[in-house]
Design a protein around this motif. Structure first.
Motif, PDB file in Angstrom:
ATOM      1  N   UNK A  52      -0.809 -74.392  -8.928  1.00  0.00           N
ATOM      2  CA  UNK A  52      -1.405 -75.693  -8.533  1.00  0.00           C
ATOM      3  C   UNK A  52      -0.683 -76.195  -7.438  1.00  0.00           C
ATOM      4  N   UNK A  53       0.668 -76.374  -7.322  1.00  0.00           N
ATOM      5  CA  UNK A  53       1.893 -76.566  -6.247  1.00  0.00           C
ATOM      6  C   UNK A  53       1.280 -75.948  -4.951  1.00  0.00           C
ATOM      7  N   UNK A  54       0.947 -74.805  -4.808  1.00  0.00           N
ATOM      8  CA  UNK A  54       0.529 -74.000  -3.697  1.00  0.00           C
ATOM      9  C   UNK A  54      -0.827 -74.635  -3.314  1.00  0.00           C
ATOM     10  N   UNK A  55      -1.731 -74.884  -4.142  1.00  0.00           N
ATOM     11  CA  UNK A  55      -2.873 -75.343  -3.838  1.00  0.00           C
ATOM     12  C   UNK A  55      -2.466 -76.681  -3.115  1.00  0.00           C
ATOM     13  N   UNK A  56      -1.828 -77.671  -3.559  1.00  0.00           N
ATOM     14  CA  UNK A  56      -1.386 -78.713  -3.004  1.00  0.00           C
ATOM     15  C   UNK A  56      -0.812 -78.844  -1.614  1.00  0.00           C
ATOM     16  N   UNK A  57       0.031 -77.866  -1.357  1.00  0.00           N
ATOM     17  CA  UNK A  57       0.931 -77.581  -0.115  1.00  0.00           C
ATOM     18  C   UNK A  57      -0.299 -76.736   0.843  1.00  0.00           C
ATOM     19  N   UNK A  58      -1.078 -75.932   0.394  1.00  0.00           N
ATOM     20  CA  UNK A  58      -2.046 -75.260   1.455  1.00  0.00           C
ATOM     21  C   UNK A  58      -3.170 -76.426   1.943  1.00  0.00           C
ATOM     22  N   UNK A  59      -3.473 -77.197   1.023  1.00  0.00           N
ATOM     23  CA  UNK A  59      -4.422 -78.383   1.236  1.00  0.00           C
ATOM     24  C   UNK A  59      -3.731 -79.239   2.279  1.00  0.00           C
ATOM     25  N   UNK A  87      -1.251 -78.778   4.409  1.00  0.00           N
ATOM     26  CA  UNK A  87      -1.236 -78.252   5.710  1.00  0.00           C
ATOM     27  C   UNK A  87      -2.838 -78.000   6.464  1.00  0.00           C
ATOM     28  N   UNK A  88      -3.682 -77.697   5.787  1.00  0.00           N
ATOM     29  CA  UNK A  88      -5.234 -77.477   6.279  1.00  0.00           C
ATOM     30  C   UNK A  88      -5.369 -78.925   6.784  1.00  0.00           C
ATOM     31  N   UNK A  89      -5.263 -80.017   6.118  1.00  0.00           N
ATOM     32  CA  UNK A  89      -5.478 -81.301   6.304  1.00  0.00           C
ATOM     33  C   UNK A  89      -4.811 -82.013   7.714  1.00  0.00           C
ATOM     34  N   UNK A  90      -3.647 -81.546   7.851  1.00  0.00           N
ATOM     35  CA  UNK A  90      -2.635 -81.829   9.114  1.00  0.00           C
ATOM     36  C   UNK A  90      -3.099 -80.791  10.134  1.00  0.00           C
ATOM     37  N   UNK A  91      -3.547 -79.670   9.911  1.00  0.00           N
ATOM     38  CA  UNK A  91      -4.066 -79.029  11.194  1.00  0.00           C
ATOM     39  C   UNK A  91      -5.402 -79.557  11.707  1.00  0.00           C
ATOM     40  N   UNK A  92      -6.098 -79.918  10.601  1.00  0.00           N
ATOM     41  CA  UNK A  92      -7.448 -80.368  11.072  1.00  0.00           C
ATOM     42  C   UNK A  92      -7.384 -82.079  11.989  1.00  0.00           C
ATOM     43  N   UNK A 102      -8.525 -70.288  18.251  1.00  0.00           N
ATOM     44  CA  UNK A 102      -7.560 -69.619  17.166  1.00  0.00           C
ATOM     45  C   UNK A 102      -7.320 -70.596  16.102  1.00  0.00           C
ATOM     46  N   UNK A 103      -6.970 -71.792  16.471  1.00  0.00           N
ATOM     47  CA  UNK A 103      -6.830 -72.837  15.409  1.00  0.00           C
ATOM     48  C   UNK A 103      -7.973 -73.308  14.211  1.00  0.00           C
ATOM     49  N   UNK A 104      -9.140 -73.131  14.862  1.00  0.00           N
ATOM     50  CA  UNK A 104     -10.101 -73.208  14.110  1.00  0.00           C
ATOM     51  C   UNK A 104     -10.265 -72.195  13.012  1.00  0.00           C
ATOM     52  N   UNK A 105      -9.910 -70.888  13.415  1.00  0.00           N
ATOM     53  CA  UNK A 105      -9.696 -69.654  12.603  1.00  0.00           C
ATOM     54  C   UNK A 105      -8.848 -69.724  11.519  1.00  0.00           C
ATOM     55  N   UNK A 106      -7.630 -70.518  11.959  1.00  0.00           N
ATOM     56  CA  UNK A 106      -6.559 -70.496  10.992  1.00  0.00           C
ATOM     57  C   UNK A 106      -6.880 -71.704  10.215  1.00  0.00           C
ATOM     58  N   UNK A 136      -8.261 -72.778   4.385  1.00  0.00           N
ATOM     59  CA  UNK A 136      -9.327 -73.302   3.151  1.00  0.00           C
ATOM     60  C   UNK A 136      -9.391 -72.213   2.382  1.00  0.00           C
ATOM     61  N   UNK A 137      -9.541 -70.901   2.750  1.00  0.00           N
ATOM     62  CA  UNK A 137      -9.551 -69.880   1.899  1.00  0.00           C
ATOM     63  C   UNK A 137      -8.564 -69.324   0.946  1.00  0.00           C
ATOM     64  N   UNK A 138      -7.257 -69.677   1.581  1.00  0.00           N
ATOM     65  CA  UNK A 138      -6.125 -69.746   0.817  1.00  0.00           C
ATOM     66  C   UNK A 138      -6.137 -70.694  -0.165  1.00  0.00           C
TER      67      UNK A 138
END
Length: 128
Positions: free
Chosen positions: A38-45, A47-52, A60-64, A69-71
């Protein structure tokens, strides 16, 4: 089906049989894994939001961003399955002597109540 394809044996228990003996320690470990994912879900979400929202986009950033999102989805699915099995194992640790279907109904009720409470907590946090 996948287990039978891999091992050549069917599932080791029927729907009316309890799963293998579980202890409070194994149930606690499963809860720990659920909290960790659950914590890893929050962290990955996050990070993804900050990248977006960053202004620098490249191919390459779009692929990341897609990979993040998959992670996120992988961690959230793992958390959900671990939580479901933790509730089931906790019911068997409490040694409720009843049919498996009764334990599964209790599991469904407990999971629904916990989910409802968590939704209220998250909504309260989001409103602040």
């Amino acid at each position: 089906v996948v287990r039978r394809m891999l091992t050549g044996e069917p599932q080791p228990f029927e729907a009316i049989d309890q799963p293998l003996p579980v202890t409070q320690t194994t149930a606690n470990w499963l809860l720990g894994v659920s909290i960790l994912t659950a914590l890893l879900t929050v962290v990955s979400a996050m990070l993804r939001h900050r990248m977006k929202i960053s202004k620098r986009y490249s191919g390459s950033s779009i692929n990341v961003i897609r990979f993040m999102g998959v992670v996120r989805n992988t961690f959230s699915t793992s958390m959900a399955w671990c939580s479901i099995y933790w509730v089931e194992w906790q019911i068997y640790v409490l040694e409720l002597d009843s049919l498996r279907i009764e334990c599964l109904l209790i599991q469904a009720l407990v999971s629904t109540i916990l989910s409802f409470v968590l939704i209220l907590v998250l909504d309260f946090i989001a409103d602040r």
